[in-house]
Enzyme design. Structure first.
Site, PDB file in Angstrom:
ATOM      1  CE  LYS A 285      39.075  37.780  29.888  1.00  0.00           C
ATOM      2  NZ  LYS A 285      37.687  37.200  30.265  1.00  0.00           N
TER       3      LYS A 285
ATOM      4  NE  ARG B 122      38.161  42.554  26.961  1.00  0.00           N
ATOM      5  CZ  ARG B 122      37.870  42.453  28.255  1.00  0.00           C
ATOM      6  NH1 ARG B 122      36.583  42.098  28.680  1.00  0.00           N
ATOM      7  NH2 ARG B 122      38.564  42.179  29.219  1.00  0.00           N
TER       8      ARG B 122
ATOM      9  NE  ARG C 163      35.083  39.438  39.839  1.00  0.00           N
ATOM     10  CZ  ARG C 163      35.544  39.508  38.593  1.00  0.00           C
ATOM     11  NH1 ARG C 163      36.825  38.864  38.313  1.00  0.00           N
ATOM     12  NH2 ARG C 163      34.788  39.670  37.695  1.00  0.00           N
TER      13      ARG C 163
ATOM     14  NE  ARG D 295      35.374  43.294  37.917  1.00  0.00           N
ATOM     15  CZ  ARG D 295      35.999  42.795  36.966  1.00  0.00           C
ATOM     16  NH1 ARG D 295      36.866  42.029  37.216  1.00  0.00           N
ATOM     17  NH2 ARG D 295      35.734  42.626  35.721  1.00  0.00           N
TER      18      ARG D 295
ATOM     19  NE  ARG E  84      31.581  41.830  33.043  1.00  0.00           N
ATOM     20  CZ  ARG E  84      32.001  41.393  34.441  1.00  0.00           C
ATOM     21  NH1 ARG E  84      31.166  41.515  35.630  1.00  0.00           N
ATOM     22  NH2 ARG E  84      33.167  40.471  34.501  1.00  0.00           N
TER      23      ARG E  84
HETATM   24  P1  AP5 Z   1      39.059  35.759  36.756  1.00  0.00           P
HETATM   25  O1  AP5 Z   1      40.238  35.181  36.525  1.00  0.00           O
HETATM   26  O2  AP5 Z   1      38.850  37.341  36.957  1.00  0.00           O
HETATM   27  O3  AP5 Z   1      37.979  35.540  35.357  1.00  0.00           O
HETATM   28  P2  AP5 Z   1      38.300  36.579  33.915  1.00  0.00           P
HETATM   29  O4  AP5 Z   1      37.778  35.680  32.814  1.00  0.00           O
HETATM   30  O5  AP5 Z   1      39.541  37.459  34.074  1.00  0.00           O
HETATM   31  O6  AP5 Z   1      36.921  37.194  34.503  1.00  0.00           O
HETATM   32  P3  AP5 Z   1      36.704  38.964  34.456  1.00  0.00           P
HETATM   33  O7  AP5 Z   1      35.388  39.051  35.238  1.00  0.00           O
HETATM   34  O8  AP5 Z   1      37.695  39.652  35.245  1.00  0.00           O
HETATM   35  O9  AP5 Z   1      36.513  39.267  32.976  1.00  0.00           O
HETATM   36  P4  AP5 Z   1      36.072  40.466  32.139  1.00  0.00           P
HETATM   37  O10 AP5 Z   1      36.364  40.087  30.868  1.00  0.00           O
HETATM   38  O11 AP5 Z   1      34.493  40.537  32.276  1.00  0.00           O
HETATM   39  O12 AP5 Z   1      36.637  41.747  33.036  1.00  0.00           O
HETATM   40  P5  AP5 Z   1      37.788  42.652  32.706  1.00  0.00           P
HETATM   41  O13 AP5 Z   1      38.361  42.980  33.959  1.00  0.00           O
HETATM   42  O14 AP5 Z   1      38.814  42.042  31.836  1.00  0.00           O
HETATM   43  O15 AP5 Z   1      38.098  34.810  37.529  1.00  0.00           O
HETATM   44  C1  AP5 Z   1      36.766  35.261  37.852  1.00  0.00           C
HETATM   45  C2  AP5 Z   1      36.337  34.531  39.379  1.00  0.00           C
HETATM   46  O16 AP5 Z   1      36.300  33.174  39.042  1.00  0.00           O
HETATM   47  C3  AP5 Z   1      37.318  34.959  40.319  1.00  0.00           C
HETATM   48  O17 AP5 Z   1      36.596  34.902  41.608  1.00  0.00           O
HETATM   49  C4  AP5 Z   1      38.075  33.862  40.307  1.00  0.00           C
HETATM   50  O18 AP5 Z   1      38.896  33.614  41.701  1.00  0.00           O
HETATM   51  C5  AP5 Z   1      37.201  32.548  40.070  1.00  0.00           C
HETATM   52  N1  AP5 Z   1      37.760  31.616  39.284  1.00  0.00           N
HETATM   53  C6  AP5 Z   1      38.864  31.631  38.301  1.00  0.00           C
HETATM   54  N2  AP5 Z   1      39.236  30.406  37.833  1.00  0.00           N
HETATM   55  C7  AP5 Z   1      38.541  29.692  38.540  1.00  0.00           C
HETATM   56  C8  AP5 Z   1      38.275  28.072  38.386  1.00  0.00           C
HETATM   57  N3  AP5 Z   1      39.086  27.412  37.590  1.00  0.00           N
HETATM   58  N4  AP5 Z   1      37.397  27.508  39.357  1.00  0.00           N
HETATM   59  C9  AP5 Z   1      36.652  28.319  40.115  1.00  0.00           C
HETATM   60  N5  AP5 Z   1      36.685  29.886  40.226  1.00  0.00           N
HETATM   61  C10 AP5 Z   1      37.625  30.297  39.405  1.00  0.00           C
HETATM   62  O19 AP5 Z   1      37.184  43.933  32.284  1.00  0.00           O
HETATM   63  C11 AP5 Z   1      36.508  44.796  32.730  1.00  0.00           C
HETATM   64  C12 AP5 Z   1      35.753  45.764  31.955  1.00  0.00           C
HETATM   65  O20 AP5 Z   1      37.027  46.598  31.539  1.00  0.00           O
HETATM   66  C13 AP5 Z   1      34.961  45.364  30.649  1.00  0.00           C
HETATM   67  O21 AP5 Z   1      33.578  44.878  30.790  1.00  0.00           O
HETATM   68  C14 AP5 Z   1      35.169  46.648  29.731  1.00  0.00           C
HETATM   69  O22 AP5 Z   1      34.298  47.607  30.047  1.00  0.00           O
HETATM   70  C15 AP5 Z   1      36.657  47.219  30.233  1.00  0.00           C
HETATM   71  N6  AP5 Z   1      37.575  46.560  29.180  1.00  0.00           N
HETATM   72  C16 AP5 Z   1      38.596  45.728  29.714  1.00  0.00           C
HETATM   73  N7  AP5 Z   1      39.119  45.388  28.535  1.00  0.00           N
HETATM   74  C17 AP5 Z   1      38.422  45.979  27.481  1.00  0.00           C
HETATM   75  C18 AP5 Z   1      39.055  46.027  25.852  1.00  0.00           C
HETATM   76  N8  AP5 Z   1      40.077  45.312  25.478  1.00  0.00           N
HETATM   77  N9  AP5 Z   1      38.201  46.667  25.223  1.00  0.00           N
HETATM   78  C19 AP5 Z   1      37.229  47.682  25.877  1.00  0.00           C
HETATM   79  N10 AP5 Z   1      36.957  47.581  27.064  1.00  0.00           N
HETATM   80  C20 AP5 Z   1      37.777  46.793  28.044  1.00  0.00           C
END
Ligand code: AP5
Length: 194
Positions: free
Chosen positions: A13, A88, A127, A133, A144
């Site tokens: 994402k 979410r 990562r 992280r 998660r």
């Molecule tokens: P990345 O692009 O970061 O993937 P992502 O889907 O964004 O994964 P995240 O781990 O960041 O998502 P998340 O939803 O758990 O965390 P968020 O920060 O939103 O890619 C991941 C890895 O894969 C990277 O190393 C990248 O380089 C690699 N990659 C990407 N595409 C690739 C490809 N095509 N091929 C190979 N490798 C690839 O949220 C974190 C925390 O914040 C949550 O757990 C929660 O506590 C809080 N939070 C955030 N939003 C909310 C909400 N709306 N409500 C409540 N709590 C929230």
């Protein structure tokens, strides 16, 4: 262009949001990034969010909704935006509906990114090794993924019933995934000068 990106942790994402934002010249709004910036700065919001994030739990809806309401009130979203990781929960979905309704706006599309669990775990473990992280530990990654399935996956059906979900295969090279998204948006008539 008003878009959501939805998908499990590691689906790509954040990676795709940054590329699409540049391509379409709209701001990418990542609640995860905003929370992490607040944790790093130890603001009140960061202090409140930190323990939930470290445990792989969602930050309470009240805090998250207030943050997004404030962000969507800023002038740079008038021509569109891309929400990464919000909503979410069902409560957040309702809240977003209200925010959009009050400005007479609609969502154009919900981009659902998919990838199999083995690949998600592999990406997040990678990562973890690179960036350390705090929520990329083996145990928290597993939680998660469970939280996503329990609380967020059901939202896909809600948006599918509105006919706006574009399901995109998130496997393969990053640029290939971007092209799949751009093509799917174009097929819906959602074309902007790139
Ligand atoms: P990345 O692009 O970061 O993937 P992502 O889907 O964004 O994964 P995240 O781990 O960041 O998502 P998340 O939803 O758990 O965390 P968020 O920060 O939103 O890619 C991941 C890895 O894969 C990277 O190393 C990248 O380089 C690699 N990659 C990407 N595409 C690739 C490809 N095509 N091929 C190979 N490798 C690839 O949220 C974190 C925390 O914040 C949550 O757990 C929660 O506590 C809080 N939070 C955030 N939003 C909310 C909400 N709306 N409500 C409540 N709590 C929230």
């Amino acid at each position: 262009m008003r878009l959501l990106l939805i998908g499990p942790p590691g689906a790509g994402k954040g990676t795709q949001a940054a590329l699409l934002a540049r391509r379409y010249q709209i701001p990418a709004i990542s609640t995860g990034d905003i929370f992490r910036a607040n944790v790093a700065a130890q603001t009140d919001l960061g202090v409140q969010a930190q323990s939930f994030m470290n445990a792989g739990e969602y930050v309470p809806d009240s805090l998250t909704n207030a943050l997004v309401r404030d962000r969507l009130g800023q002038p740079d979203v008038l021509n569109g935006f891309l929400l990464d990781g919000y909503p979410r929960t069902i409560d957040q979905t309702r809240e977003l509906d209200q925010m959009l309704a009050s400005s007479g706006a609609n969502l154009d599309a919900v981009v659902q990114l998919t990838a199999d669990t083995d690949e998600l775990v592999r990406r997040l473990a990678g990562r973890s090794a690179e960036q350390g992280r705090s929520d990329d530990t083996e145990e928290v990654i597993k939680h998660r993924l469970e939280v996503f399935e329990a609380q967020t996956a059901p939202l896909i059906d809600v948006y599918a019933s509105r006919g706006i979900v574009l399901k995109i295969d998130g496997l393969g090279a990053v640029e290939l995934v971007t092209e799949r998204i751009v093509e799917a948006l174009a097929a819906r008539g959602l074309v902007l000068d790139a």
